[in-house]
Design a protein around this motif. Structure first.
Motif, PDB file in Angstrom:
ATOM      1  N   UNK A  53       0.842  -1.199   0.000  1.00  0.00           N
ATOM      2  CA  UNK A  53       0.000   0.000   0.000  1.00  0.00           C
ATOM      3  C   UNK A  53       0.881   1.254   0.000  1.00  0.00           C
ATOM      4  N   UNK A  54       2.200   1.053  -0.012  1.00  0.00           N
ATOM      5  CA  UNK A  54       3.144   2.158  -0.030  1.00  0.00           C
ATOM      6  C   UNK A  54       3.813   2.285  -1.387  1.00  0.00           C
ATOM      7  N   UNK A  55       3.811   3.492  -1.939  1.00  0.00           N
ATOM      8  CA  UNK A  55       4.367   3.719  -3.276  1.00  0.00           C
ATOM      9  C   UNK A  55       5.145   5.036  -3.321  1.00  0.00           C
ATOM     10  N   UNK A  56       6.117   5.084  -4.223  1.00  0.00           N
ATOM     11  CA  UNK A  56       6.804   6.329  -4.557  1.00  0.00           C
ATOM     12  C   UNK A  56       6.783   6.487  -6.058  1.00  0.00           C
ATOM     13  N   UNK A 116     -10.081   5.330  -4.225  1.00  0.00           N
ATOM     14  CA  UNK A 116     -10.877   4.257  -3.631  1.00  0.00           C
ATOM     15  C   UNK A 116     -10.074   3.266  -2.812  1.00  0.00           C
ATOM     16  N   UNK A 117      -8.747   3.373  -2.843  1.00  0.00           N
ATOM     17  CA  UNK A 117      -7.891   2.497  -2.032  1.00  0.00           C
ATOM     18  C   UNK A 117      -7.589   3.205  -0.710  1.00  0.00           C
ATOM     19  N   UNK A 118      -7.574   2.449   0.375  1.00  0.00           N
ATOM     20  CA  UNK A 118      -7.363   3.027   1.703  1.00  0.00           C
ATOM     21  C   UNK A 118      -6.028   2.601   2.297  1.00  0.00           C
ATOM     22  N   UNK A 119      -5.647   3.265   3.401  1.00  0.00           N
ATOM     23  CA  UNK A 119      -4.427   2.947   4.153  1.00  0.00           C
ATOM     24  C   UNK A 119      -3.165   3.071   3.302  1.00  0.00           C
ATOM     25  N   UNK A 120      -3.165   4.062   2.416  1.00  0.00           N
ATOM     26  CA  UNK A 120      -2.044   4.255   1.508  1.00  0.00           C
ATOM     27  C   UNK A 120      -0.941   5.101   2.145  1.00  0.00           C
ATOM     28  N   UNK A 121       0.286   4.881   1.662  1.00  0.00           N
ATOM     29  CA  UNK A 121       1.389   5.799   1.897  1.00  0.00           C
ATOM     30  C   UNK A 121       1.980   6.082   0.524  1.00  0.00           C
ATOM     31  N   UNK A 157      -7.539   7.007   5.809  1.00  0.00           N
ATOM     32  CA  UNK A 157      -6.376   6.603   6.613  1.00  0.00           C
ATOM     33  C   UNK A 157      -5.097   6.548   5.785  1.00  0.00           C
ATOM     34  N   UNK A 158      -4.902   7.522   4.926  1.00  0.00           N
ATOM     35  CA  UNK A 158      -3.757   7.523   4.018  1.00  0.00           C
ATOM     36  C   UNK A 158      -2.851   8.719   4.258  1.00  0.00           C
ATOM     37  N   UNK A 159      -1.566   8.536   3.944  1.00  0.00           N
ATOM     38  CA  UNK A 159      -0.577   9.596   4.000  1.00  0.00           C
ATOM     39  C   UNK A 159      -0.154   9.947   2.583  1.00  0.00           C
ATOM     40  N   UNK A 160      -0.328  11.202   2.211  1.00  0.00           N
ATOM     41  CA  UNK A 160       0.133  11.698   0.928  1.00  0.00           C
ATOM     42  C   UNK A 160       1.277  12.668   1.207  1.00  0.00           C
TER      43      UNK A 160
END
Length: 273
Positions: A53-56, A116-121, A157-160
């Motif tokens: 769920x974490x991307x750069x 629509x995706x949750x809990x992302x970083x 619940x995501x961090x951008x």
């Protein structure tokens, strides 16, 4: 290779004695550039399917103001094109493909992928170097467009996180959108100089090189309220070294390999993928 891996297991075990609750946020660097076709929809989809769920990702703007996900300011390394990315129109970029035959992904496509995706970083890296390609007016349009689009992504619940090695774009956000979470990328280790730099510019998350970074300096950064993200992450060994050093976040170019190995061999480290 086995000897190296065993060494890092021992180091991480030693670290765990000091930090039993150590948690690392792992993220797929360019979608896993050493396992996949970097910065393509296929790469990010396969990282997601593997459990990340974490991307750069990296963002550049064409001559006519359209945003794409690409790292280099030149086209030769990753595509069948030539020349400076920013000197091409969107029509010209759309006509190109990567060396592996995938289309070059537009920024809006990546936003749609995340929607629509949750809990992302997600780390959104402003690629605004060389600086002459992004004079101030163009840079401000670029940053504002990205910020507004990211804010519209439907997620919980995501961090951008907006990142760059070019402080100009981050400074614009500090001034115009103080709510934005920022990370300053520095091609140096965590040390007294980079800790002082973070405090001077008021950005308390640093992306620094592992080479030259010590566990003691990471601990000092933490005492100063600084979150530490380390790079590069080209192997399991790199990830284990980051764990030993006590980093908070770690990119990886081999996300699937790291996930599998960590779950099987280092369950005492809590990794958020």
């Amino acid at each position: 290779m086995k000897k190296i891996v065993v060494t890092f297991i021992a180091l991480a075990m030693a670290a765990s004695a000091y930090a039993q609750t150590q948690t690392i946020r792992a993220f797929s660097h360019r979608g896993g550039r050493m396992e996949r076709d970097e910065n393509t929809l296929k790469a990010f989809q396969e990282s997601w399917d593997a459990g990340y769920t974490g991307f750069e990702t990296d963002i550049r703007m064409t001559k006519d103001g359209v945003l794409y996900m690409t790292h280099d300011h030149t086209l030769e390394r990753t595509t069948n094109g030539t020349g400076i990315f920013e000197e091409h129109t969107s029509a010209e970029i759309d006509a190109l493909v990567t060396k592996k035959g995938n289309k070059i992904m537009r920024f809006e496509e990546f936003c749609k992928f995340l929607d629509g995706k949750d809990n992302l970083y997600v780390e959104w890296e402003f690629k605004t170097k060389p600086e002459e390609l992004y004079p101030q007016e163009r840079l401000e349009k670029y940053v504002e467009t990205i910020y507004q689009a990211v804010k519209k992504i439907k997620t919980k619940n995501s961090q951008m996180v907006f990142t760059s090695s070019d402080y100009r774009g981050l400074r614009y956000l500090q001034t115009h959108h103080p709510d934005a979470e920022l990370l300053l990328i520095i091609s140096k280790p965590i040390n007294d100089e980079t800790i002082a730099m973070a405090k001077t510019v008021g950005i308390y998350t640093l992306g620094c090189k592992m080479e030259g970074t010590s566990r003691a300096m990471v601990e000092k950064a933490h005492k100063e309220g600084i979150t530490v993200s380390l790079w590069p992450g080209q192997s399991v060994e790199d990830f284990m070294l980051g764990a030993y050093l006590g980093c908070d976040r770690m990119c990886t170019d081999v996300p699937v390999t790291v996930m599998k190995w960590m779950k099987e061999n280092a369950p005492w480290i809590k990794v958020i993928y």
